[in-house]
Design a protein around this motif. Structure first.
Motif, PDB file in Angstrom:
ATOM      1  N   LEU A  40      -4.725   2.897   4.254  1.00  0.00           N
ATOM      2  CA  LEU A  40      -3.285   2.652   4.235  1.00  0.00           C
ATOM      3  C   LEU A  40      -2.661   2.381   5.597  1.00  0.00           C
ATOM      4  CD1 LEU A  40      -2.372   5.405   1.613  1.00  0.00           C
ATOM      5  CD2 LEU A  40      -2.380   2.934   1.236  1.00  0.00           C
TER       6      LEU A  40
ATOM      7  N   GLY B 240       0.807  -1.217   0.000  1.00  0.00           N
ATOM      8  CA  GLY B 240       0.000   0.000   0.000  1.00  0.00           C
ATOM      9  C   GLY B 240       0.833   1.256   0.000  1.00  0.00           C
TER      10      GLY B 240
ATOM     11  N   SER C  20       0.736   3.947   7.321  1.00  0.00           N
ATOM     12  CA  SER C  20       1.595   4.652   6.366  1.00  0.00           C
ATOM     13  C   SER C  20       1.939   6.080   6.778  1.00  0.00           C
ATOM     14  CB  SER C  20       0.939   4.669   4.978  1.00  0.00           C
ATOM     15  OG  SER C  20       0.805   3.367   4.472  1.00  0.00           O
TER      16      SER C  20
ATOM     17  N   CYS D 154      -6.063   6.363   7.311  1.00  0.00           N
ATOM     18  CA  CYS D 154      -5.117   5.500   8.019  1.00  0.00           C
ATOM     19  C   CYS D 154      -5.576   5.277   9.458  1.00  0.00           C
ATOM     20  CB  CYS D 154      -3.725   6.124   7.989  1.00  0.00           C
ATOM     21  SG  CYS D 154      -3.135   6.448   6.302  1.00  0.00           S
TER      22      CYS D 154
END
Length: 239
Positions: free
Chosen positions: A183, A85, A186, A158
């Motif tokens: 994600l 990702g 991240s 996220c």
């Protein structure tokens, strides 16, 4: 046609193809979202039907984890490649920057999303950071409304799985963004708060082991990988 791995359907794409598809979604009417399941998330989907529906409802489902690739191969339906990702996000931001598109960052601890935004704006000149907000909000509606007011073309969500997938499925349209991407952690990497594994470890599918060495407390979560492979072997026999 998606590749089914224990009930989760993965798009059979390379990293480049995934980024191309992401840009297509960004330029398509309506709201779309991307899920990036690893074996841990697949295991969560096996136990949580709502999470499974949210992941499979994504417009693009990417195999973020070497275990998923190995599992698909064991089942006789190999995937082209692992598509992390964070690498998909990097490719997407590079393309977005070239077109002057805007990005909203949602998630992580207080201050992390803002720091990530500053660093990403420097790394990808032309990328507009429409706003940022940590993931410690109590009400979902105001967060979605904040993204809508920002006018962001894309949002990185996220919040950790499966919370982020459930959130995108339910509130994606309310954000007004054309593309949302789940994600995980991240933002910590983008902010420099967490170091990603060196290239050698990533290239050899050992990023999980590197992270385990750095963070032994993750051992409990990492045990989901052998459990996942046990379930894949069982599925293989049933097929």
């Amino acid at each position: 046609m998606r590749i089914n791995v224990l009930g989760v359907g993965f798009d059979n794409v390379t990293l480049g193809e995934a980024v191309d598809r992401g840009m297509e979604l960004l330029h398509s009417p309506g709201t779309h979202y991307v899920a990036t399941p690893n074996p841990e998330i697949v295991e969560a989907c096996r136990k949580n039907p709502a999470a499974c529906r949210a992941v499979n409802g994504a417009d693009l489902v990417l195999p973020d984890g070497i275990g998923v690739v190995k599992g698909a191969k064991m089942l006789g339906t190999p995937l082209k490649a692992r598509v992390p990702g964070i690498e998909f996000a990097a490719g997407l931001m590079e393309r977005m920057a070239a077109e002057g598109l805007s990005l909203y960052l949602l998630g992580a601890r207080p201050g992390v999303a803002e720091t990530a935004g500053k660093r990403l704006a420097e790394k990808y000149p032309g990328l507009k950071i429409a706003g940022a907000r940590d993931g410690y909000f109590r009400e979902d509606g105001p967060a979605a409304e904040e993204i809508r007011r920002s006018g962001a073309d894309c949002a990185f969500v996220c919040l950790g799985a499966p919370k982020q997938e459930l959130w995108m499925a339910k509130y994606g349209a309310a954000t007004g963004a054309r593309l949302l991407c789940g994600l995980g952690g991240s933002l910590d990497v983008f902010a420099g708060a967490t170091e990603r594994a060196p290239k050698f470890w990533c290239d050899h599918g050992l990023e999980w082991f590197y992270r385990l060495c750095k963070e032994p407390s993750r051992a409990g979560r990492m045990m989901k990988l052998p459990l996942f492979l046990v379930h894949v072997e069982k599925e293989k026999r049933q097929r």
